[in-house]
Design a protein around this motif. Structure first.
Motif, PDB file in Angstrom:
ATOM      1  N   UNK B  63       0.829  -1.204   0.000  1.00  0.00           N
ATOM      2  CA  UNK B  63       0.000   0.000   0.000  1.00  0.00           C
ATOM      3  C   UNK B  63       0.872   1.266   0.000  1.00  0.00           C
ATOM      4  N   UNK B  64       0.307   2.316  -0.598  1.00  0.00           N
ATOM      5  CA  UNK B  64       1.002   3.599  -0.685  1.00  0.00           C
ATOM      6  C   UNK B  64       2.330   3.509  -1.445  1.00  0.00           C
ATOM      7  N   UNK B  65       2.341   2.686  -2.522  1.00  0.00           N
ATOM      8  CA  UNK B  65       3.516   2.662  -3.399  1.00  0.00           C
ATOM      9  C   UNK B  65       3.025   2.667  -4.847  1.00  0.00           C
ATOM     10  N   UNK B  66       3.965   2.920  -5.741  1.00  0.00           N
ATOM     11  CA  UNK B  66       3.632   2.854  -7.159  1.00  0.00           C
ATOM     12  C   UNK B  66       4.844   2.367  -7.907  1.00  0.00           C
ATOM     13  N   UNK B  67       4.618   1.740  -9.055  1.00  0.00           N
ATOM     14  CA  UNK B  67       5.768   1.370  -9.877  1.00  0.00           C
ATOM     15  C   UNK B  67       5.429   1.452 -11.352  1.00  0.00           C
ATOM     16  N   UNK B  68       6.524   1.607 -12.135  1.00  0.00           N
ATOM     17  CA  UNK B  68       6.373   1.754 -13.581  1.00  0.00           C
ATOM     18  C   UNK B  68       6.357   0.378 -14.228  1.00  0.00           C
ATOM     19  N   UNK B  69       5.500   0.164 -15.196  1.00  0.00           N
ATOM     20  CA  UNK B  69       5.553  -1.079 -15.974  1.00  0.00           C
ATOM     21  C   UNK B  69       5.463  -0.719 -17.456  1.00  0.00           C
ATOM     22  N   UNK B  70       5.793  -1.705 -18.301  1.00  0.00           N
ATOM     23  CA  UNK B  70       5.738  -1.450 -19.742  1.00  0.00           C
ATOM     24  C   UNK B  70       4.355  -1.780 -20.250  1.00  0.00           C
ATOM     25  N   UNK B  71       3.731  -0.810 -20.882  1.00  0.00           N
ATOM     26  CA  UNK B  71       2.464  -1.092 -21.545  1.00  0.00           C
ATOM     27  C   UNK B  71       2.719  -0.887 -23.025  1.00  0.00           C
ATOM     28  N   UNK B  72       2.984  -1.987 -23.757  1.00  0.00           N
ATOM     29  CA  UNK B  72       3.423  -1.848 -25.138  1.00  0.00           C
ATOM     30  C   UNK B  72       4.748  -1.123 -25.135  1.00  0.00           C
ATOM     31  N   UNK B  73       4.846  -0.021 -25.922  1.00  0.00           N
ATOM     32  CA  UNK B  73       6.119   0.693 -25.913  1.00  0.00           C
ATOM     33  C   UNK B  73       6.037   1.974 -25.089  1.00  0.00           C
ATOM     34  N   UNK B  74       5.049   2.040 -24.208  1.00  0.00           N
ATOM     35  CA  UNK B  74       4.945   3.225 -23.362  1.00  0.00           C
ATOM     36  C   UNK B  74       4.912   2.804 -21.899  1.00  0.00           C
ATOM     37  N   UNK B  75       5.331   3.697 -21.015  1.00  0.00           N
ATOM     38  CA  UNK B  75       5.286   3.324 -19.606  1.00  0.00           C
ATOM     39  C   UNK B  75       3.901   3.516 -18.994  1.00  0.00           C
ATOM     40  N   UNK B  76       3.563   2.601 -18.087  1.00  0.00           N
ATOM     41  CA  UNK B  76       2.354   2.760 -17.294  1.00  0.00           C
ATOM     42  C   UNK B  76       2.768   2.803 -15.836  1.00  0.00           C
ATOM     43  N   UNK B  94       0.528  14.288 -19.007  1.00  0.00           N
ATOM     44  CA  UNK B  94      -0.235  14.948 -20.075  1.00  0.00           C
ATOM     45  C   UNK B  94       0.318  16.321 -20.395  1.00  0.00           C
ATOM     46  N   UNK B  95       1.288  16.789 -19.624  1.00  0.00           N
ATOM     47  CA  UNK B  95       1.887  18.080 -19.944  1.00  0.00           C
ATOM     48  C   UNK B  95       2.890  17.906 -21.084  1.00  0.00           C
ATOM     49  N   UNK B  96       4.112  17.533 -20.788  1.00  0.00           N
ATOM     50  CA  UNK B  96       5.087  17.380 -21.865  1.00  0.00           C
ATOM     51  C   UNK B  96       5.708  15.988 -21.874  1.00  0.00           C
ATOM     52  N   UNK B  97       4.880  14.983 -21.520  1.00  0.00           N
ATOM     53  CA  UNK B  97       5.296  13.600 -21.754  1.00  0.00           C
ATOM     54  C   UNK B  97       6.387  13.031 -20.872  1.00  0.00           C
ATOM     55  N   UNK B  98       6.743  13.668 -19.776  1.00  0.00           N
ATOM     56  CA  UNK B  98       7.692  13.016 -18.884  1.00  0.00           C
ATOM     57  C   UNK B  98       7.008  11.814 -18.241  1.00  0.00           C
ATOM     58  N   UNK B  99       7.806  10.946 -17.635  1.00  0.00           N
ATOM     59  CA  UNK B  99       7.239   9.797 -16.970  1.00  0.00           C
ATOM     60  C   UNK B  99       6.989  10.153 -15.499  1.00  0.00           C
ATOM     61  N   UNK B 100       5.759   9.962 -15.067  1.00  0.00           N
ATOM     62  CA  UNK B 100       5.389  10.361 -13.712  1.00  0.00           C
ATOM     63  C   UNK B 100       5.871   9.329 -12.694  1.00  0.00           C
ATOM     64  N   UNK B 101       5.745   9.647 -11.415  1.00  0.00           N
ATOM     65  CA  UNK B 101       6.107   8.691 -10.365  1.00  0.00           C
ATOM     66  C   UNK B 101       5.153   8.833  -9.188  1.00  0.00           C
ATOM     67  N   UNK B 102       5.150   7.816  -8.322  1.00  0.00           N
ATOM     68  CA  UNK B 102       4.284   7.857  -7.152  1.00  0.00           C
ATOM     69  C   UNK B 102       5.050   8.482  -6.002  1.00  0.00           C
ATOM     70  N   UNK B 103       4.398   9.426  -5.316  1.00  0.00           N
ATOM     71  CA  UNK B 103       5.076  10.063  -4.176  1.00  0.00           C
ATOM     72  C   UNK B 103       4.424   9.578  -2.895  1.00  0.00           C
ATOM     73  N   UNK B 104       5.041   8.633  -2.192  1.00  0.00           N
ATOM     74  CA  UNK B 104       4.437   8.116  -0.960  1.00  0.00           C
ATOM     75  C   UNK B 104       4.215   9.233   0.058  1.00  0.00           C
ATOM     76  N   UNK B 105       5.100  10.243   0.051  1.00  0.00           N
ATOM     77  CA  UNK B 105       4.953  11.310   1.054  1.00  0.00           C
ATOM     78  C   UNK B 105       3.706  12.144   0.798  1.00  0.00           C
TER      79      UNK B 105
END
Ligand code: FES
Lengths: 365, 151
Positions: B63-76, B94-105
């Protein structure tokens, strides 16, 4: 030996017959540098030229080890930094000279702007200068990606995404730049080709034109100095001014060597397209004022996406800068032009303030 | 006579100029067109994958974590909310296409590039992103996680 000019040896004469050294000597001796209280600003162009030459030399050296592919680029730079003797030095000098060159270009641009050296008949010199600045920034942008590290990857992603914002042809431009829909190895080879072949060729042509025009028109005397009859005389360009120029080159070289030795270029983590963007991602400092501006723009302005407004704004600003010699009618007539002095100062203040904020404002709040 | 000579001389010159101009134009076009087309990269087929099975077990996502996975050729991004629910979104900001991350804090999704914030439903809640993140459907079947594009 009586037939030889005094001071010129046989070799000189031999060459003169074949390529006309005497004509060149005359041209060099013809140029006079006006001496007044703003004369120091005349050194910046030469310093920029020197740094450009350093870039050409170190860039060629880097080509001997660099491999332009997503699989090998990072490793080849790592090898260069860790294994090749003085590899770290060559790369650090290349990276520092790039930064210093952009810095001297900015100073050169602003001195020309504030001293109104763009006035007739120097409009084309100004246009070629602005184009050269754009090319220098293009060098910076394409070169930044080549080590294929995390920061470079995301900076390029954002940078190319910004071209996609341009209404109409944006998505097409973005694909053209990236060599596909995403930033991949195809983008890397494309940027490499642009960085080592396309831009150098265009830069050489424009630089030739720029220097030729400077030689043709001579040094511009600031209108304010002219009006107040502030010229204290002139100095021959060759050799007097050139020797002073060389002192400038040597100090630039010393600064370069010190920076490269004490703050060598870093490499960071290898780019991973499936990792989150790193905290504290930043573009090179000379893009910072634009980056920070985009950060402050809200998601929507009058129903239009914020960055569209921002990008269009920068486009209009660039065009305005380019056209200044044609817009500033008062300077063209030799009258004082407070408005354009004000615009120049406002521009400097804006860039300095946003760059400062870019480095100090918290990245996470 | 003199008139006629001058006249024909003029038409001949006009014709030659026209001819030269046209051939130069045609030459330029026949060079520029292929070069222009060459520079445009060929379209590669988008990976049509509408569903991926992740190489992660549901119980390994705390709980309270996130991780990146490959969805086709894009990150999810796969998130387990503090309340224990599994959710997945496109990780492309959705701004300029950077890869987002989960912030537990902060217990929500964050983009480092321009400080964009998204809540746990993917809604853009602060910063420059103009739209929510695309949401995916998550199914935890036994010890497999299957993510698919929403209907
Ligand atoms: S790319 Fe995510 S906030 Fe700009």
């Amino acid at each position: 030996m009586g037939t030889l000019d005094k001071g010129h040896g046989r070799l000189w004469l031999w060459l003169d017959e074949r390529i006309g050294l005497a004509g060149l000597e005359k041209l060099a001796k013809k140029k006079e540098v006006p001496v007044h209280r703003h004369t120091v600003w005349y050194y910046l162009g030469g310093m920029t030229l020197f740094l450009f030459l350093v870039q050409v030399a170190t860039g060629i050296l880097l080509l001997f080890y660099y491999r332009p592919s997503a699989e090998e680029a990072y490793e080849s730079v790592q090898f260069l930094m860790a294994e090749v003797e003085f590899g770290w030095l060559i790369r650090s000098i290349h990276s520092w000279a790039a930064n210093l060159m952009i810095f001297t270009i900015f100073l050169h641009l602003f001195s020309v702007l504030l001293l109104k050296a763009y006035r007739p008949p120097r409009e084309v010199t100004w246009l070629s200068g602005i184009a050269l600045m754009a090319i220098a920034m293009g060098f910076g942008f394409t070169g930044y990606l080549l080590p294929w590290n995390e920061l470079a990857y995301f900076a390029t992603k954002v940078g190319t995404e910004i071209t996609g914002v341009v209404p109409g042809i944006g998505p097409f431009l973005r694909r053209l730049l990236r060599g596909g829909d995403e930033v991949t190895g195809a983008t890397l080879t494309r940027f490499y080709g642009i960085h080592v072949a396309v831009l150098p060729a265009v830069a050489a042509l424009l630089l030739g034109l720029h220097l030729f025009l400077v030689q043709k028109h001579g040094m511009s005397v600031p209108p304010a100095v002219e009006r107040r009859a502030g010229i204290r005389g002139t100095m021959p360009f060759f050799p007097n001014f050139l020797l002073r120029d060389l002192v400038g080159w040597l100090s630039a070289l010393a600064a370069l060597a010190a920076l490269a030795a004490y703050l060598p270029a870093e490499l960071g983590q290898k780019a991973d397209p499936f990792a989150s963007a790193p905290v504290g991602i930043k573009p090179e400092w000379y893009f910072m004022f634009m980056f920070q501006t985009l950060k402050y723009l809200p998601a929507r302005i009058l129903g239009i996406e914020g960055e569209i407004v921002g990008v269009l704004g920068f486009g209009v600003g660039g065009l305005f800068l380019l056209l200044i010699p044609f817009l500033d009618r008062r300077t063209a007539r030799g009258e004082p032009s407070r408005l354009f002095t004000g615009i120049g100062i406002a521009l400097i203040l804006y860039m300095v303030a946003l760059t400062y904020l870019g480095y100090t404002a918290s990245a996470t709040r | 006579m003199a008139e006629a000579v001058r006249h024909s001389g003029e038409t001949r010159r006009g014709f030659l100029n026209w001819f030269l101009g046209t051939s130069a134009g045609a030459f330029l076009l026949s060079v520029l067109y292929p070069v222009g087309r060459y520079l445009i990269p060929p379209a590669v087929g988008e990976s049509a994958a509408g569903t991926v099975t992740l190489p992660i077990k549901p119980e390994d996502v705390k709980p309270n974590t996130g991780q990146i996975f490959k969805f086709g050729n894009r990150p999810g991004i796969l998130v387990r909310t503090p309340a224990g629910e599994l959710r997945a979104f496109s990780a492309v900001c959705t701004h300029l296409n950077c890869t987002v991350q989960y912030r537990p804090d902060l217990s929500h999704i964050w983009c480092a590039c321009h400080n964009g914030h998204f809540d746990l439903t993917g809604r853009n809640i602060a910063g420059p992103p103009p739209r929510p993140l695309d949401a995916f459907v998550v199914n935890a079947r036994g010890n497999q996680i299957v993510v698919s594009k929403g209907a």
